[in-house]
Scaffold this motif. Structure first.
Motif, mmCIF file in Angstrom:
data_model
loop_
_atom_site.group_PDB
_atom_site.id
_atom_site.type_symbol
_atom_site.label_atom_id
_atom_site.label_comp_id
_atom_site.label_asym_id
_atom_site.label_seq_id
_atom_site.Cartn_x
_atom_site.Cartn_y
_atom_site.Cartn_z
ATOM 1 N N LEU A 133 -2.790 2.185 5.874
ATOM 2 C CA LEU A 133 -3.367 2.619 4.599
ATOM 3 C C LEU A 133 -2.288 2.764 3.532
ATOM 4 O O LEU A 133 -2.484 2.391 2.367
ATOM 5 N N ALA A 134 -1.136 3.319 3.923
ATOM 6 C CA ALA A 134 -0.039 3.497 2.966
ATOM 7 C C ALA A 134 0.490 2.148 2.485
ATOM 8 O O ALA A 134 0.735 1.956 1.286
ATOM 9 N N SER A 135 0.667 1.209 3.411
ATOM 10 C CA SER A 135 1.177 -0.106 3.016
ATOM 11 C C SER A 135 0.155 -0.845 2.161
ATOM 12 O O SER A 135 0.522 -1.635 1.283
ATOM 13 N N GLY A 136 -1.139 -0.574 2.408
ATOM 14 C CA GLY A 136 -2.172 -1.196 1.583
ATOM 15 C C GLY A 136 -2.095 -0.743 0.140
ATOM 16 O O GLY A 136 -2.309 -1.535 -0.785
ATOM 17 N N LYS A 137 -1.766 0.523 -0.069
ATOM 18 C CA LYS A 137 -1.620 1.033 -1.439
ATOM 19 C C LYS A 137 -0.439 0.361 -2.143
ATOM 20 O O LYS A 137 -0.508 0.058 -3.331
ATOM 21 N N VAL A 138 0.633 0.152 -1.389
ATOM 22 C CA VAL A 138 1.789 -0.557 -1.970
ATOM 23 C C VAL A 138 1.396 -1.984 -2.327
ATOM 24 O O VAL A 138 1.758 -2.494 -3.392
ATOM 25 N N GLY A 139 0.642 -2.623 -1.431
ATOM 26 C CA GLY A 139 0.234 -4.002 -1.673
ATOM 27 C C GLY A 139 -0.611 -4.163 -2.917
ATOM 28 O O GLY A 139 -0.529 -5.181 -3.606
ATOM 29 N N ARG A 140 -1.440 -3.146 -3.222
ATOM 30 C CA ARG A 140 -2.297 -3.238 -4.409
ATOM 31 C C ARG A 140 -1.494 -3.324 -5.708
ATOM 32 O O ARG A 140 -1.960 -3.884 -6.697
ATOM 33 N N LEU A 141 -0.284 -2.809 -5.694
ATOM 34 C CA LEU A 141 0.553 -2.857 -6.891
ATOM 35 C C LEU A 141 0.958 -4.284 -7.238
ATOM 36 O O LEU A 141 1.313 -4.575 -8.372
ATOM 37 N N PHE A 142 0.908 -5.178 -6.240
ATOM 38 C CA PHE A 142 1.372 -6.546 -6.465
ATOM 39 C C PHE A 142 0.240 -7.569 -6.475
ATOM 40 O O PHE A 142 0.481 -8.746 -6.672
ATOM 41 N N GLN A 143 -0.996 -7.126 -6.274
ATOM 42 C CA GLN A 143 -2.092 -8.070 -6.144
ATOM 43 C C GLN A 143 -2.356 -8.859 -7.419
ATOM 44 O O GLN A 143 -2.840 -9.978 -7.367
ATOM 45 N N ARG A 144 -2.069 -8.272 -8.570
ATOM 46 C CA ARG A 144 -2.390 -8.956 -9.821
ATOM 47 C C ARG A 144 -1.267 -9.866 -10.306
ATOM 48 O O ARG A 144 -1.403 -10.535 -11.321
ATOM 49 N N SER A 145 -0.171 -9.864 -9.618
ATOM 50 C CA SER A 145 0.967 -10.689 -10.030
ATOM 51 C C SER A 145 1.087 -11.887 -9.106
ATOM 52 O O SER A 145 1.351 -11.751 -7.912
ATOM 53 N N ALA A 146 0.899 -13.097 -9.659
ATOM 54 C CA ALA A 146 0.995 -14.312 -8.857
ATOM 55 C C ALA A 146 2.402 -14.503 -8.314
ATOM 56 O O ALA A 146 2.596 -14.907 -7.171
#
Length: 211
Positions: free
Chosen positions: A168-181
Motif C-alpha cells: 500500500l505504501a509503495s502504491g502511494k509512491v507510484g501514484r506520484l509518477f503515474q501522470r508523467s510519461a
C-alpha cells in the motif's frame, strides 16, 4: 502444541527477517510503484500463497528430499533465473514505449502469479524454510509435522500483513509518477532491472555444501 513464549520469540525473529531487504521486498516495491496498491497487494498475496506451499513442503518432508539431491538446487535456480529474465524482456516490450501510462495493463492475476513463482523458484526459500522453522520445534511436544505447519502458517500471516502494508505504501509512491510519461518509462526500466538483478542473484548463488 506450541507454547506462547516460543510463538512470541518466533514472531520477533520473523519480523526481524522481514525488515531486512531481500528479493521479495525488491519485487514487491517495484510492482507497487509500477502498478499502484493493486500491484503491491497482488505481490503480497502471491508471496503468501508461496509461503503456505513451502510450509506444506517442509512439514511433509518434501523440501528435505529435494535438497538432498544436489542437482535440484541448480535446476530450480536456473529455471528461476530464466523466468525472471523473461519477465524483464516482457516488461520492456510491453511498457517501454512513450505511451507507458496508457499501456500499463498487467492484470492482478498475472502479478499474483509472478510473485508466487518468483518465491517458489528460489532455492534459497526452500532452504530457509527447512532450516528456520525446525529451530522453533520442540520434539518433546510431539507431532513435529503439525508444529512445522503451525509455525509456517504464523510466518505466512505475519509476512502477509507486513507485505500488504509495504504494498500500500509503495502504491502511494507510484501514484506520484503515474501522470508523467517520462517518469513512467523510467520506472518501466527500473522494474526490468529488478528482474535482471534477481536473476543474476540466483545465478550467482553457491550450491550448499554437502558431506
Amino acid at each position: 502444541m506450541i507454547d506462547t513464549q516460543t510463538l512470541i520469540l518466533f514472531a520477533a525473529a520473523v519480523l526481524a527477517l522481514l525488515v531486512s531487504p531481500g528479493p521479495n521486498m525488491a519485487f514487491l516495491l517495484s510492482h507497487g510503484i509500477s502498478h499502484g496498491a493493486r500491484g503491491g497487494l497482488a505481490v503480497a498475496f502471491g508471496i503468501f500463497v508461496a509461503d503456505l506451499l513451502l510450509t506444506a513442503l517442509t512439514a511433509t518432508g518434501i523440501t528435505a528430499m529435494i535438497t538432498a539431491w544436489p542437482p535440484s538446487f541448480d535446476v530450480i535456480r536456473y529455471f528461476g533465473a530464466l523466468y525472471l529474465l523473461w519477465l524483464a524482456i516482457q516488461t520492456i516490450r510491453q511498457h517501454g514505449s512513450p505511451h507507458l501510462v496508457e499501456k500499463r495493463s498487467a492484470s492482478t492475476w498475472s502479478i499474483f502469479r509472478m510473485a508466487m513463482l518468483n518465491s517458489l523458484l528460489n532455492p534459497k526459500a526452500l532452504l530457509f524454510f527447512m532450516v528456520f522453522l525446525p529451530q522453533f520445534v520442540a520434539p518433546a511436544r510431539g507431532n513435529l509435522p503439525l508444529q512445522l505447519a503451525m509455525l509456517g502458517v504464523v510466518l505466512s500471516l505475519i509476512a502477509l500483513v507486513f507485505h500488504c502494508a509495504l504494498g500500500l505504501a509503495s502504491g502511494k509512491v507510484g501514484r506520484l509518477f503515474q501522470r508523467s510519461a517520462s517518469a513512467a518509462r523510467y520506472f518501466a526500466w527500473f522494474h526490468a532491472s529488478i528482474f535482471v538483478g534477481l536473476a543474476a542473484r540466483l545465478l550467482l548463488l553457491e550450491r550448499p555444501t554437502t558431506r
